[in-house]
Design an enzyme around this catalytic site. Structure first.
Site, mmCIF file in Angstrom:
data_model
loop_
_atom_site.group_PDB
_atom_site.id
_atom_site.type_symbol
_atom_site.label_atom_id
_atom_site.label_comp_id
_atom_site.label_asym_id
_atom_site.label_seq_id
_atom_site.Cartn_x
_atom_site.Cartn_y
_atom_site.Cartn_z
ATOM 1 N N TRP A 51 42.410 27.762 48.636
ATOM 2 C CA TRP A 51 43.840 28.080 48.657
ATOM 3 C C TRP A 51 44.076 29.508 49.134
ATOM 4 C CZ3 TRP A 51 46.592 31.850 45.976
ATOM 5 C CH2 TRP A 51 47.982 31.769 46.073
ATOM 6 N N HIS A 52 43.188 30.409 48.745
ATOM 7 C CA HIS A 52 43.375 31.810 49.115
ATOM 8 C C HIS A 52 43.174 32.060 50.602
ATOM 9 C CE1 HIS A 52 43.101 32.587 44.755
ATOM 10 N NE2 HIS A 52 43.727 33.703 45.021
ATOM 11 N N GLY A 53 42.388 31.235 51.259
ATOM 12 C CA GLY A 53 42.166 31.440 52.687
ATOM 13 C C GLY A 53 41.299 30.350 53.275
ATOM 14 N N PHE A 109 48.349 34.770 51.769
ATOM 15 C CA PHE A 109 47.841 33.500 51.248
ATOM 16 C C PHE A 109 48.956 32.492 51.026
ATOM 17 C CE2 PHE A 109 44.947 36.784 49.181
ATOM 18 C CZ PHE A 109 44.118 36.817 50.295
#
Length: 465
Positions: free
Chosen positions: A321-323, A465
Protein backbone atom coordinates in the site's frame (compact mmCIF):
# COMPACT_ATOMS: atom_id res chain seq x y z
CA UNK A 1 -1.00 23.57 -3.21
CA UNK A 2 1.01 22.78 -0.10
CA UNK A 3 -0.87 23.09 3.17
CA UNK A 4 2.20 24.83 4.59
CA UNK A 5 2.31 27.51 1.88
CA UNK A 6 1.36 31.14 2.40
CA UNK A 7 -1.19 30.74 -0.41
CA UNK A 8 -3.00 28.00 1.46
CA UNK A 9 -2.81 29.97 4.73
CA UNK A 10 -4.49 32.98 3.11
CA UNK A 11 -7.03 30.75 1.38
CA UNK A 12 -7.89 28.98 4.63
CA UNK A 13 -8.29 32.20 6.64
CA UNK A 14 -10.66 33.59 4.00
CA UNK A 15 -12.44 30.26 3.76
CA UNK A 16 -12.83 30.08 7.54
CA UNK A 17 -14.44 33.53 7.68
CA UNK A 18 -16.97 32.58 4.98
CA UNK A 19 -17.52 29.12 6.45
CA UNK A 20 -18.44 30.35 9.93
CA UNK A 21 -20.44 33.21 8.43
CA UNK A 22 -22.73 30.43 7.19
CA UNK A 23 -22.83 28.71 10.58
CA UNK A 24 -26.63 28.69 10.67
CA UNK A 25 -26.69 26.65 7.46
CA UNK A 26 -24.65 23.42 7.88
CA UNK A 27 -25.82 22.10 4.48
CA UNK A 28 -24.41 25.16 2.75
CA UNK A 29 -21.21 24.71 4.77
CA UNK A 30 -21.03 21.18 3.35
CA UNK A 31 -21.33 22.53 -0.18
CA UNK A 32 -18.57 25.01 0.56
CA UNK A 33 -16.36 22.21 1.89
CA UNK A 34 -17.11 20.01 -1.12
CA UNK A 35 -16.35 22.73 -3.67
CA UNK A 36 -13.14 23.72 -1.84
CA UNK A 37 -12.02 20.10 -1.60
CA UNK A 38 -12.47 19.57 -5.33
CA UNK A 39 -10.72 22.87 -6.09
CA UNK A 40 -7.70 21.68 -4.10
CA UNK A 41 -7.65 18.35 -5.96
CA UNK A 42 -8.15 20.29 -9.22
CA UNK A 43 -5.12 22.45 -8.37
CA UNK A 44 -2.97 19.32 -8.77
CA UNK A 45 -4.70 18.17 -11.97
CA UNK A 46 -8.17 18.42 -13.50
CA UNK A 47 -7.83 14.72 -14.38
CA UNK A 48 -7.42 13.87 -10.68
CA UNK A 49 -10.66 15.71 -9.85
CA UNK A 50 -12.47 13.94 -12.71
CA UNK A 51 -11.22 10.51 -11.61
CA UNK A 52 -12.32 11.19 -8.04
CA UNK A 53 -15.83 12.25 -9.13
CA UNK A 54 -16.32 9.26 -11.47
CA UNK A 55 -15.05 6.91 -8.75
CA UNK A 56 -17.46 8.51 -6.26
CA UNK A 57 -20.41 7.94 -8.62
CA UNK A 58 -19.51 4.28 -9.18
CA UNK A 59 -19.00 3.48 -5.49
CA UNK A 60 -22.21 5.28 -4.57
CA UNK A 61 -24.11 3.18 -7.10
CA UNK A 62 -22.68 0.03 -5.54
CA UNK A 63 -23.70 1.24 -2.07
CA UNK A 64 -27.32 1.47 -3.27
CA UNK A 65 -27.12 -2.07 -4.64
CA UNK A 66 -25.55 -3.36 -1.40
CA UNK A 67 -28.26 -1.70 0.69
CA UNK A 68 -30.89 -3.84 -1.04
CA UNK A 69 -31.43 -7.21 0.56
CA UNK A 70 -30.90 -9.05 -2.74
CA UNK A 71 -27.34 -10.33 -3.33
CA UNK A 72 -25.84 -7.76 -0.93
CA UNK A 73 -22.72 -9.85 -0.26
CA UNK A 74 -22.12 -10.40 -3.98
CA UNK A 75 -22.45 -6.70 -4.71
CA UNK A 76 -20.05 -5.90 -1.86
CA UNK A 77 -17.43 -8.28 -3.26
CA UNK A 78 -17.80 -6.79 -6.76
CA UNK A 79 -17.62 -3.25 -5.37
CA UNK A 80 -14.43 -3.97 -3.42
CA UNK A 81 -12.88 -5.62 -6.48
CA UNK A 82 -13.70 -2.50 -8.53
CA UNK A 83 -12.24 -0.23 -5.83
CA UNK A 84 -9.02 -2.25 -5.55
CA UNK A 85 -8.76 -2.61 -9.34
CA UNK A 86 -9.01 1.16 -9.72
CA UNK A 87 -6.23 1.60 -7.16
CA UNK A 88 -4.11 -1.10 -8.81
CA UNK A 89 -4.39 0.37 -12.30
CA UNK A 90 -3.29 3.83 -11.27
CA UNK A 91 -0.80 2.97 -8.55
CA UNK A 92 0.66 -0.44 -9.42
CA UNK A 93 0.39 -0.78 -13.21
CA UNK A 94 4.01 0.13 -13.88
CA UNK A 95 5.30 -2.09 -11.04
CA UNK A 96 3.41 -5.17 -12.22
CA UNK A 97 4.18 -4.41 -15.87
CA UNK A 98 7.90 -4.38 -15.10
CA UNK A 99 7.77 -7.57 -13.02
CA UNK A 100 5.59 -9.40 -15.54
CA UNK A 101 7.82 -8.32 -18.43
CA UNK A 102 10.86 -9.60 -16.53
CA UNK A 103 9.13 -12.96 -16.03
CA UNK A 104 8.15 -13.18 -19.72
CA UNK A 105 11.71 -12.39 -20.78
CA UNK A 106 13.05 -15.04 -18.40
CA UNK A 107 10.67 -17.63 -19.88
CA UNK A 108 11.66 -16.54 -23.43
CA UNK A 109 8.06 -15.64 -24.23
CA UNK A 110 8.13 -13.03 -27.04
CA UNK A 111 5.43 -10.73 -25.66
CA UNK A 112 6.11 -7.03 -25.11
CA UNK A 113 3.84 -5.36 -22.59
CA UNK A 114 3.28 -1.75 -23.74
CA UNK A 115 4.84 1.01 -21.69
CA UNK A 116 2.07 3.31 -20.52
CA UNK A 117 2.67 6.39 -18.41
CA UNK A 118 0.09 6.44 -15.61
CA UNK A 119 -0.12 9.36 -13.21
CA UNK A 120 -1.12 8.45 -9.66
CA UNK A 121 -4.13 10.58 -8.63
CA UNK A 122 -3.55 12.53 -5.44
CA UNK A 123 -5.09 10.85 -2.39
CA UNK A 124 -6.23 7.72 -4.27
CA UNK A 125 -5.05 5.34 -1.53
CA UNK A 126 -6.90 7.25 1.16
CA UNK A 127 -10.21 7.73 -0.62
CA UNK A 128 -10.12 4.07 -1.70
CA UNK A 129 -9.82 3.00 1.95
CA UNK A 130 -12.55 5.48 2.91
CA UNK A 131 -14.88 4.00 0.32
CA UNK A 132 -14.23 0.41 1.45
CA UNK A 133 -15.15 1.34 5.03
CA UNK A 134 -18.36 2.95 3.69
CA UNK A 135 -19.31 -0.12 1.64
CA UNK A 136 -18.67 -2.52 4.52
CA UNK A 137 -20.63 -0.32 6.93
CA UNK A 138 -23.57 -0.34 4.50
CA UNK A 139 -23.38 -4.14 4.28
CA UNK A 140 -23.27 -4.48 8.08
CA UNK A 141 -26.21 -2.06 8.42
CA UNK A 142 -24.08 0.20 10.61
CA UNK A 143 -25.17 3.19 8.52
CA UNK A 144 -27.78 3.91 5.88
CA UNK A 145 -26.93 4.97 2.33
CA UNK A 146 -25.80 8.56 2.53
CA UNK A 147 -26.95 11.47 0.44
CA UNK A 148 -24.75 11.48 -2.68
CA UNK A 149 -23.22 14.90 -2.02
CA UNK A 150 -22.53 14.02 1.62
CA UNK A 151 -20.77 10.88 0.42
CA UNK A 152 -18.81 12.93 -2.13
CA UNK A 153 -17.65 15.20 0.70
CA UNK A 154 -16.69 12.18 2.81
CA UNK A 155 -14.33 10.95 0.06
CA UNK A 156 -12.94 14.37 -0.85
CA UNK A 157 -12.76 16.18 2.55
CA UNK A 158 -9.67 18.29 1.91
CA UNK A 159 -7.88 18.05 5.27
CA UNK A 160 -7.57 14.26 5.04
CA UNK A 161 -7.63 13.41 1.32
CA UNK A 162 -3.94 14.16 0.68
CA UNK A 163 -2.31 12.00 3.36
CA UNK A 164 -4.95 10.80 5.79
CA UNK A 165 -5.76 9.92 8.48
CA UNK A 166 -8.13 7.21 7.22
CA UNK A 167 -11.69 8.08 8.26
CA UNK A 168 -14.31 5.45 9.01
CA UNK A 169 -17.68 6.10 7.38
CA UNK A 170 -19.67 5.26 10.52
CA UNK A 171 -17.70 7.85 12.51
CA UNK A 172 -17.23 10.62 9.95
CA UNK A 173 -20.46 10.69 7.93
CA UNK A 174 -22.57 11.63 11.01
CA UNK A 175 -20.36 14.72 11.36
CA UNK A 176 -21.26 15.69 7.80
CA UNK A 177 -25.01 15.05 8.04
CA UNK A 178 -25.63 17.24 11.10
CA UNK A 179 -28.66 19.53 11.04
CA UNK A 180 -27.67 21.69 14.01
CA UNK A 181 -25.08 24.48 13.66
CA UNK A 182 -21.51 23.26 14.11
CA UNK A 183 -19.06 24.67 16.62
CA UNK A 184 -15.32 25.04 16.63
CA UNK A 185 -13.97 22.10 18.63
CA UNK A 186 -11.21 22.72 21.20
CA UNK A 187 -9.92 25.95 19.56
CA UNK A 188 -6.84 26.22 21.79
CA UNK A 189 -5.80 22.65 21.06
CA UNK A 190 -6.46 23.23 17.34
CA UNK A 191 -4.17 26.28 17.25
CA UNK A 192 -1.53 24.47 19.29
CA UNK A 193 -1.58 21.55 16.84
CA UNK A 194 -1.18 23.85 13.84
CA UNK A 195 1.79 25.66 15.39
CA UNK A 196 3.40 22.39 16.50
CA UNK A 197 2.93 20.93 13.01
CA UNK A 198 4.78 23.84 11.41
CA UNK A 199 7.65 23.42 13.88
CA UNK A 200 7.76 19.66 13.24
CA UNK A 201 7.50 19.65 9.45
CA UNK A 202 8.81 23.03 8.31
CA UNK A 203 11.63 23.47 10.81
CA UNK A 204 12.85 20.41 12.74
CA UNK A 205 12.08 17.77 10.13
CA UNK A 206 13.76 19.71 7.32
CA UNK A 207 16.78 20.64 9.45
CA UNK A 208 17.32 16.93 10.21
CA UNK A 209 16.79 16.05 6.56
CA UNK A 210 19.20 18.66 5.19
CA UNK A 211 21.97 18.16 7.76
CA UNK A 212 21.93 14.40 8.42
CA UNK A 213 19.57 12.35 6.25
CA UNK A 214 20.34 13.61 2.73
CA UNK A 215 24.15 13.79 2.95
CA UNK A 216 24.53 10.38 4.65
CA UNK A 217 22.10 8.45 2.46
CA UNK A 218 23.47 10.08 -0.71
CA UNK A 219 26.99 8.62 -0.24
CA UNK A 220 26.95 5.87 2.43
CA UNK A 221 30.44 4.55 1.55
CA UNK A 222 31.95 7.89 2.59
CA UNK A 223 30.86 7.44 6.21
CA UNK A 224 31.74 5.09 9.03
CA UNK A 225 29.26 2.88 10.89
CA UNK A 226 28.55 5.45 13.61
CA UNK A 227 27.62 8.06 11.00
CA UNK A 228 25.45 5.56 9.15
CA UNK A 229 23.58 4.81 12.38
CA UNK A 230 23.03 8.56 12.66
CA UNK A 231 21.53 8.51 9.16
CA UNK A 232 19.07 5.75 10.11
CA UNK A 233 18.16 7.39 13.42
CA UNK A 234 17.75 10.77 11.73
CA UNK A 235 15.40 9.43 9.06
CA UNK A 236 13.33 7.66 11.71
CA UNK A 237 12.95 10.98 13.51
CA UNK A 238 12.31 12.93 10.30
CA UNK A 239 9.54 10.68 8.99
CA UNK A 240 7.86 10.76 12.40
CA UNK A 241 8.06 14.56 12.56
CA UNK A 242 6.86 14.87 8.98
CA UNK A 243 3.92 12.48 9.15
CA UNK A 244 2.78 13.23 12.70
CA UNK A 245 3.24 16.94 11.91
CA UNK A 246 0.94 16.61 8.90
CA UNK A 247 -1.60 14.78 11.07
CA UNK A 248 -1.37 17.55 13.68
CA UNK A 249 -1.94 20.16 10.97
CA UNK A 250 -5.03 18.57 9.41
CA UNK A 251 -6.41 17.62 12.83
CA UNK A 252 -6.11 21.26 13.89
CA UNK A 253 -7.70 22.46 10.64
CA UNK A 254 -10.56 19.97 11.05
CA UNK A 255 -11.21 21.03 14.65
CA UNK A 256 -11.48 24.64 13.45
CA UNK A 257 -14.06 23.43 10.92
CA UNK A 258 -16.02 21.52 13.57
CA UNK A 259 -14.84 18.01 12.64
CA UNK A 260 -12.89 15.39 14.58
CA UNK A 261 -10.34 13.18 12.82
CA UNK A 262 -9.16 9.87 14.30
CA UNK A 263 -5.99 9.79 16.41
CA UNK A 264 -3.12 8.67 14.19
CA UNK A 265 -0.05 8.73 16.47
CA UNK A 266 0.58 7.99 20.10
CA UNK A 267 4.34 8.31 20.77
CA UNK A 268 5.27 5.27 18.62
CA UNK A 269 8.96 5.31 19.55
CA UNK A 270 8.03 4.51 23.15
CA UNK A 271 6.88 1.08 21.95
CA UNK A 272 8.37 -1.95 23.68
CA UNK A 273 7.67 -4.33 20.77
CA UNK A 274 6.45 -4.24 17.17
CA UNK A 275 2.83 -4.92 18.13
CA UNK A 276 2.85 -1.83 20.30
CA UNK A 277 4.53 0.12 17.51
CA UNK A 278 1.64 -0.61 15.14
CA UNK A 279 -0.83 0.31 17.87
CA UNK A 280 0.86 3.71 18.05
CA UNK A 281 2.06 4.43 14.47
CA UNK A 282 -0.38 5.42 11.68
CA UNK A 283 -3.15 4.05 13.89
CA UNK A 284 -5.90 4.67 11.35
CA UNK A 285 -4.05 2.49 8.79
CA UNK A 286 -3.07 -0.31 11.17
CA UNK A 287 -6.62 -0.55 12.56
CA UNK A 288 -8.01 -0.50 9.00
CA UNK A 289 -5.69 -3.36 7.98
CA UNK A 290 -6.71 -5.26 11.13
CA UNK A 291 -10.45 -4.84 10.53
CA UNK A 292 -10.61 -5.17 6.74
CA UNK A 293 -7.74 -7.53 5.91
CA UNK A 294 -6.40 -9.42 8.95
CA UNK A 295 -9.77 -10.32 10.54
CA UNK A 296 -11.48 -11.26 7.22
CA UNK A 297 -8.50 -13.54 6.48
CA UNK A 298 -9.32 -15.36 9.71
CA UNK A 299 -7.38 -13.32 12.26
CA UNK A 300 -6.27 -15.53 15.12
CA UNK A 301 -9.35 -17.77 14.94
CA UNK A 302 -7.87 -20.59 12.81
CA UNK A 303 -4.88 -21.78 14.75
CA UNK A 304 -1.40 -20.48 15.51
CA UNK A 305 0.22 -21.18 12.14
CA UNK A 306 -2.67 -19.69 10.17
CA UNK A 307 -2.52 -16.62 12.43
CA UNK A 308 1.12 -16.04 11.49
CA UNK A 309 0.32 -16.42 7.80
CA UNK A 310 -2.46 -13.84 8.19
CA UNK A 311 -0.06 -11.47 9.96
CA UNK A 312 2.49 -11.82 7.14
CA UNK A 313 -0.14 -11.25 4.45
CA UNK A 314 -1.53 -8.20 6.23
CA UNK A 315 1.91 -6.62 6.66
CA UNK A 316 2.93 -7.43 3.07
CA UNK A 317 -0.21 -5.67 1.86
CA UNK A 318 0.61 -2.77 4.19
CA UNK A 319 4.02 -2.50 2.57
CA UNK A 320 2.54 -2.68 -0.93
CA UNK A 321 0.00 0.00 0.00
CA UNK A 322 2.83 2.38 0.81
CA UNK A 323 4.42 2.00 -2.61
CA UNK A 324 4.73 -0.15 -5.71
CA UNK A 325 8.44 -0.90 -5.36
CA UNK A 326 10.08 -4.07 -4.14
CA UNK A 327 11.61 -2.06 -1.30
CA UNK A 328 8.15 -1.42 0.20
CA UNK A 329 7.30 -5.11 -0.04
CA UNK A 330 10.52 -5.90 1.87
CA UNK A 331 9.65 -3.22 4.43
CA UNK A 332 6.24 -4.81 5.01
CA UNK A 333 7.80 -8.29 5.11
CA UNK A 334 10.32 -7.17 7.75
CA UNK A 335 7.50 -5.93 9.99
CA UNK A 336 5.48 -9.09 9.35
CA UNK A 337 8.43 -11.37 10.17
CA UNK A 338 9.21 -9.30 13.26
CA UNK A 339 5.66 -9.69 14.58
CA UNK A 340 5.68 -13.43 13.80
CA UNK A 341 8.95 -13.84 15.74
CA UNK A 342 7.38 -11.88 18.60
CA UNK A 343 4.31 -14.15 18.53
CA UNK A 344 6.49 -17.29 18.57
CA UNK A 345 8.41 -15.91 21.55
CA UNK A 346 5.15 -15.16 23.37
CA UNK A 347 3.95 -18.70 22.72
CA UNK A 348 7.05 -20.52 23.99
CA UNK A 349 8.54 -18.06 26.52
CA UNK A 350 5.41 -16.40 27.83
CA UNK A 351 3.66 -13.24 26.63
CA UNK A 352 5.89 -10.16 26.78
CA UNK A 353 8.72 -12.16 28.35
CA UNK A 354 11.36 -9.52 27.59
CA UNK A 355 9.17 -6.52 28.44
CA UNK A 356 8.39 -7.82 31.93
CA UNK A 357 12.07 -8.40 32.73
CA UNK A 358 14.03 -5.79 30.73
CA UNK A 359 11.69 -3.11 29.43
CA UNK A 360 14.56 -0.73 28.52
CA UNK A 361 16.22 -3.42 26.39
CA UNK A 362 12.87 -4.23 24.78
CA UNK A 363 12.40 -0.58 23.80
CA UNK A 364 15.98 -0.37 22.51
CA UNK A 365 15.58 -3.49 20.35
CA UNK A 366 12.25 -2.25 18.97
CA UNK A 367 13.74 1.16 18.14
CA UNK A 368 16.68 -0.34 16.26
CA UNK A 369 14.54 -2.84 14.38
CA UNK A 370 12.14 -0.09 13.27
CA UNK A 371 15.11 2.08 12.22
CA UNK A 372 16.51 -0.86 10.22
CA UNK A 373 13.21 -1.29 8.36
CA UNK A 374 13.07 2.44 7.55
CA UNK A 375 16.15 1.84 5.39
CA UNK A 376 13.99 0.01 2.83
CA UNK A 377 11.36 2.71 3.13
CA UNK A 378 13.79 5.49 2.25
CA UNK A 379 15.88 3.83 -0.47
CA UNK A 380 14.39 3.91 -3.95
CA UNK A 381 15.93 0.59 -4.99
CA UNK A 382 17.00 -2.58 -3.23
CA UNK A 383 20.60 -2.05 -4.40
CA UNK A 384 20.67 1.34 -2.64
CA UNK A 385 19.55 -0.32 0.59
CA UNK A 386 22.15 -3.08 0.22
CA UNK A 387 24.88 -0.49 -0.39
CA UNK A 388 23.91 1.22 2.85
CA UNK A 389 23.92 -2.07 4.77
CA UNK A 390 27.29 -3.03 3.27
CA UNK A 391 28.81 0.27 4.34
CA UNK A 392 27.19 -0.02 7.78
CA UNK A 393 28.65 -3.48 8.43
CA UNK A 394 32.11 -2.91 6.93
CA UNK A 395 33.24 0.64 7.55
CA UNK A 396 34.39 0.63 11.18
CA UNK A 397 36.78 3.56 10.84
CA UNK A 398 37.31 5.49 14.06
CA UNK A 399 36.94 8.95 12.53
CA UNK A 400 33.32 10.12 12.64
CA UNK A 401 31.88 13.23 11.00
CA UNK A 402 28.63 13.16 12.97
CA UNK A 403 29.57 12.05 16.48
CA UNK A 404 27.94 15.21 17.88
CA UNK A 405 24.71 14.28 16.12
CA UNK A 406 24.96 10.79 17.59
CA UNK A 407 25.14 12.27 21.10
CA UNK A 408 22.21 14.61 20.38
CA UNK A 409 20.06 11.69 19.22
CA UNK A 410 20.95 9.72 22.38
CA UNK A 411 19.80 12.68 24.49
CA UNK A 412 16.57 12.93 22.46
CA UNK A 413 15.99 9.19 22.92
CA UNK A 414 16.43 9.50 26.70
CA UNK A 415 14.17 12.54 27.18
CA UNK A 416 11.52 11.42 24.65
CA UNK A 417 9.42 9.58 27.31
CA UNK A 418 9.22 12.82 29.29
CA UNK A 419 7.45 14.54 26.36
CA UNK A 420 4.22 12.53 26.63
CA UNK A 421 2.35 15.22 28.50
CA UNK A 422 3.71 18.26 26.61
CA UNK A 423 0.73 18.66 24.21
CA UNK A 424 -1.73 18.80 27.13
CA UNK A 425 0.61 21.14 29.04
CA UNK A 426 0.92 23.55 26.08
CA UNK A 427 -2.84 23.59 25.56
CA UNK A 428 -3.42 24.30 29.25
CA UNK A 429 -0.94 27.20 29.16
CA UNK A 430 -2.65 28.68 26.08
CA UNK A 431 -6.03 28.56 27.81
CA UNK A 432 -4.63 30.44 30.82
CA UNK A 433 -2.95 33.17 28.78
CA UNK A 434 -4.66 36.44 28.01
CA UNK A 435 -6.30 36.13 24.58
CA UNK A 436 -4.85 39.47 23.52
CA UNK A 437 -1.33 38.02 23.71
CA UNK A 438 -2.07 34.83 21.75
CA UNK A 439 -1.72 36.25 18.21
CA UNK A 440 1.66 37.78 19.07
CA UNK A 441 2.88 34.53 20.69
CA UNK A 442 1.83 32.49 17.66
CA UNK A 443 3.40 34.94 15.22
CA UNK A 444 6.66 34.95 17.19
CA UNK A 445 6.82 31.14 17.33
CA UNK A 446 6.05 30.84 13.62
CA UNK A 447 8.65 33.49 12.79
CA UNK A 448 11.28 31.53 14.76
CA UNK A 449 10.34 28.28 13.00
CA UNK A 450 10.52 29.87 9.55
CA UNK A 451 13.74 31.75 10.39
CA UNK A 452 15.63 28.62 11.41
CA UNK A 453 14.08 26.36 8.77
CA UNK A 454 16.00 25.57 5.55
CA UNK A 455 14.83 27.36 2.41
CA UNK A 456 12.19 25.70 0.26
CA UNK A 457 8.80 24.13 0.89
CA UNK A 458 8.96 20.69 2.58
CA UNK A 459 6.93 17.86 1.10
CA UNK A 460 4.59 15.63 3.08
CA UNK A 461 6.21 12.20 2.75
CA UNK A 462 2.95 10.30 3.02
CA UNK A 463 1.31 12.38 0.29
CA UNK A 464 3.23 10.08 -2.09
CA UNK A 465 1.23 7.05 -0.92
Amino acid sequence: MSYLSIEFGLFFISFLALYWGLNAFPKIQNWLLLISSYLIVFSYSWQFATILFVYTCIIYLFSILISSLKHAKTWLIIAIIVAIANLAVFKYFDFFRHELQTLLNYLNIPILIPLVSVLIPIGISFYTFHSVSYLVSIRKREIAVANFWDFALFLSFFPSIIAGPINRAKDFLPQITVNQPRQIIEPYRALMLIVVSIIKVYCLGELINENWVKPIFANPFEFNSLDLFVGLYAYAIQIYLNFSGYTDLVTGISLLLGFRLPINFNFPYLSLNLRQFWERWHISLSSWIRDYIYIPLGGNRKGFIRTQINVLLAMLLSGLWHGSGLNFVIWGACHGIGIVVLNVGDRYLGREYLIKRFSCIARLITWHYVCFTWLFFYCVTLSDAMDYLTALTHNFAIKSQYWQAFLIIIVIYIIYPKCKHLPVLFTTLLIRLNKLFLPFIFIFILWLAIYFAPSGMPNFIYANF
